[in-house]
Design an enzyme around this catalytic site. Sequence first.
Site, PDB file in Angstrom:
ATOM      1  N   GLU A 108      -2.111  -7.155   7.094  1.00  0.00           N
ATOM      2  CA  GLU A 108      -0.819  -7.131   7.771  1.00  0.00           C
ATOM      3  C   GLU A 108      -0.852  -8.044   9.001  1.00  0.00           C
ATOM      4  OE1 GLU A 108       2.332  -7.063   8.085  1.00  0.00           O
ATOM      5  OE2 GLU A 108       2.606  -4.976   7.398  1.00  0.00           O
ATOM      6  N   HIS A 165       0.822  -1.206   0.000  1.00  0.00           N
ATOM      7  CA  HIS A 165       0.000   0.000   0.000  1.00  0.00           C
ATOM      8  C   HIS A 165       0.862   1.265   0.000  1.00  0.00           C
ATOM      9  CE1 HIS A 165       0.965   0.883   4.202  1.00  0.00           C
ATOM     10  NE2 HIS A 165       0.814  -0.415   4.433  1.00  0.00           N
TER      11      HIS A 165
END
Length: 231
Positions: A88, A15
């Site tokens: 994550e 990201h």
Amino acid sequence: MIHRTPPTLLTLVRHGETDSNRVHRFQGQLDVPLNATGLLQAERLAERLADEPFDLIVSSDLMRVRQTAAPLLARRAALPEFDPVWREQGFGLFEGLTAEEVIARHPALWQRWLRQDADFALPGGESVRAFSARVNGALDALAARHAGARVLVVTHGGVLDMLWRRVSGQPLSSARACAIPNAGLNRLRWQAGALSIEAWGEIDHLAGLPAQPSTVSLSVRYAAAPVPPTP
């Protein structure tokens, strides 16, 4: 060797930048947005990949990843798969805190975390071994299900680290050894369960944007920081 399973070509992207990245704050699975630089990185990424054919686009469901994928999806009118399996690693009690804040508030846990024990999970978090199993299981399932396809996965730095370790043989009980820039391109090839890296950390499309924060592991960056005595 003759492979009966056609290769799956995977482009994986971390990201774009967040304010937490800039100040080395543990994000984990907190749902934080991109900052202004991250939004620019997302636009550049969309331009870079505009002419690349993808059969499938998969994304973590967290905001910073969805925002990174949004400009690319808008150009293609594509419907991605948003899946929490690509999130994550969960850092539990550390999430939302900078390294300095963790050291001050949770010195004993910080020292335990510095040992790089792959089976240690922070309170409310996820061990590196469990995280690696999640990531690699997701990748193998995705690649096998779409054998021969070109797949884009928009995800997180920790996810990419687990895949790097798989290919390089780096043990889980060690600090991150590879650079993982925000909005960088990482090209992998999966065939019959074997994973290889064709390109890593490409950022030519981000030229002229602000320099990125370091991706050196916080366990290395703050390893020598003084830790207050535990009661």
